[in-house]
Enzyme design. Sequence first.
Site, PDB file in Angstrom:
ATOM      1  N   GLN A 296       0.821  -1.219   0.000  1.00 19.12           N
ATOM      2  CA  GLN A 296       0.000   0.000   0.000  1.00 19.12           C
ATOM      3  C   GLN A 296       0.846   1.256   0.000  1.00 19.12           C
ATOM      4  O   GLN A 296       0.329   2.353  -0.235  1.00 19.12           O
ATOM      5  CB  GLN A 296      -0.928  -0.004   1.208  1.00 19.12           C
ATOM      6  CG  GLN A 296      -0.229   0.180   2.545  1.00 19.12           C
ATOM      7  CD  GLN A 296      -1.141  -0.030   3.728  1.00 19.12           C
ATOM      8  OE1 GLN A 296      -1.730  -1.100   3.895  1.00 19.12           O
ATOM      9  NE2 GLN A 296      -1.266   0.979   4.572  1.00 19.12           N
ATOM     10  N   CYS A 302      -5.224   0.415   3.650  1.00 14.58           N
ATOM     11  CA  CYS A 302      -5.367  -1.012   3.953  1.00 14.58           C
ATOM     12  C   CYS A 302      -6.784  -1.499   3.714  1.00 14.58           C
ATOM     13  O   CYS A 302      -7.004  -2.646   3.317  1.00 14.58           O
ATOM     14  CB  CYS A 302      -4.939  -1.279   5.388  1.00 14.58           C
ATOM     15  SG  CYS A 302      -5.850  -0.318   6.629  1.00 14.58           S
ATOM     16  N   HIS A 438      -6.337  -1.457  11.548  1.00 10.24           N
ATOM     17  CA  HIS A 438      -5.700  -1.957  10.332  1.00 10.24           C
ATOM     18  C   HIS A 438      -6.559  -3.056   9.723  1.00 10.24           C
ATOM     19  O   HIS A 438      -6.968  -3.998  10.414  1.00 10.24           O
ATOM     20  CB  HIS A 438      -4.308  -2.491  10.671  1.00 10.24           C
ATOM     21  CG  HIS A 438      -3.488  -2.855   9.477  1.00 10.24           C
ATOM     22  ND1 HIS A 438      -3.379  -2.056   8.359  1.00 10.24           N
ATOM     23  CD2 HIS A 438      -2.735  -3.955   9.213  1.00 10.24           C
ATOM     24  CE1 HIS A 438      -2.586  -2.635   7.475  1.00 10.24           C
ATOM     25  NE2 HIS A 438      -2.188  -3.786   7.959  1.00 10.24           N
TER      26      HIS A 438
END
Length: 491
Positions: A296, A302, A438
């Site tokens: 990324q 994410c 995340h």
Amino acid sequence: MAPWLQLLLLLGLLPGAAPAPNEPRAAGAQAWELESPELLEPARFALEMYNRGRAARTRAALRVVRGRVRRAGRGSLYSLKATLVEPPCNDPTVCQLRVSKKTLLCSFEVLDELGRHMLLRQDCGPVDTKITGAGIPRDAGIAQVRLPSGVSPDSSLFQLSPPDDKNETFSSFLPLLNKDPLPQDFSVKMVSIFKDFVTTYNRTYETTEEARWRMSVFANNMVRAQKIQALDRGTARYGVTKFSDLTEEEFRTIYLNPLLKEEPGKRMRLAQSIPDLPPPEWDWRSKGAVTKVKDQGMCGSCWAFSVTGNVEGQWFLKRGSLLSLSEQELLDCDKVDKACLGGLPSNAYSAIRTLGGLETEDDYSYHGHLQACSFSADKAKVYINDSVELSQNEQKLAAWLAKKGPISVAINAFGMQFYRHGISHPLRPLCSPWLIDHAVLLVGYGNRSATPFWAIKNSWGTDWGEEGYYYLHRGSGACGVNIMASSAVVD
């Protein structure tokens, strides 16, 4: 305060408990002077971040020397050169030693995207320091950094090559509370270790001051990784990674996704549970349902990678072909989520349906920053019909995964900045399920030496973790892995 909370606070492992290395303290008030009014807000934000956590009388003042701005889609990247003035500090309740006024030369990079600021870089050093080049000076001292008793720079914690488990030994957490000074030869050893890191990960620093600051951050991070290691209940090993020269704040700001814990997102219908017991182990990588690990970059995207990974698996199971799908399309065209500032899988599923599908990576390549949407319905290769929430019961999650495919989940990324390999199992207070930040992809599960794990595809490239994968303890709700599980539906 509970005894275990006091311990974690002393170890500096609770969020916000550990101060930044080399953080100076002095008296003063905020102020700035600018060459251009456009620099006012980014300069104000940079100063606010620099002064975060300080009492009013300890805050520095800032004056911008010069600045420039680069445009990218709907975002702007401000590069600022500024002087920071820290007035004298003579208050014994604030300063351990009397200090005179200090002037620092600082470089800041502030990203303004969708009206929200992010500090991407902060490098400060004395104005009167002679600049001899961008390399690391021989005498780059770090005497202000302290390692706990029993921790040596020769420890396998600092190894850059994959360590041998049977040779790795770490002290218990009790010596971590000790404040013994550094051994005399520590600076020399740390310079060598840091140079190895710089070579391995191809780091470049513009000035000697920046190199010294990064080495100080690096050394403090090694102490933090040692503490995380001592308190981990799994088989994971923590140490040097490609993120080891970033402060905790930088890492969280650049690579993580605060929206996951801040916003509830759109509710999806609950998927029907699989009635069968799950097989003892499963891995969709060996069955052709998982694309290669992606990266990324310096972008909190994410959420997009987690969702495309899930859709890639769903399409493969229903249509028989594995396509690498476009995360950039979601960054640019999902108008509910916030591109590099974070997003939610539930919103991304809705965006895919609204847009009419996803293009492939080849047709809509990844750039890692917000651009104008250039989605073409004619180029869409994949579509979805719906999206569902999954059970928070981990046995039911395993059964669903084995039957239906990889699952989009969100976790608390505690310790992942320094994760190297093995099965991570942090203490629950350190890796709270209520602080997830995340998004990742569950691709399988199993056991290693009787330790149950989830196999997790991450989006930080193959030079992180186990060739880009993270292994997390299964069955204990570790790091909130079961809290936000979801999947697209392809009919």
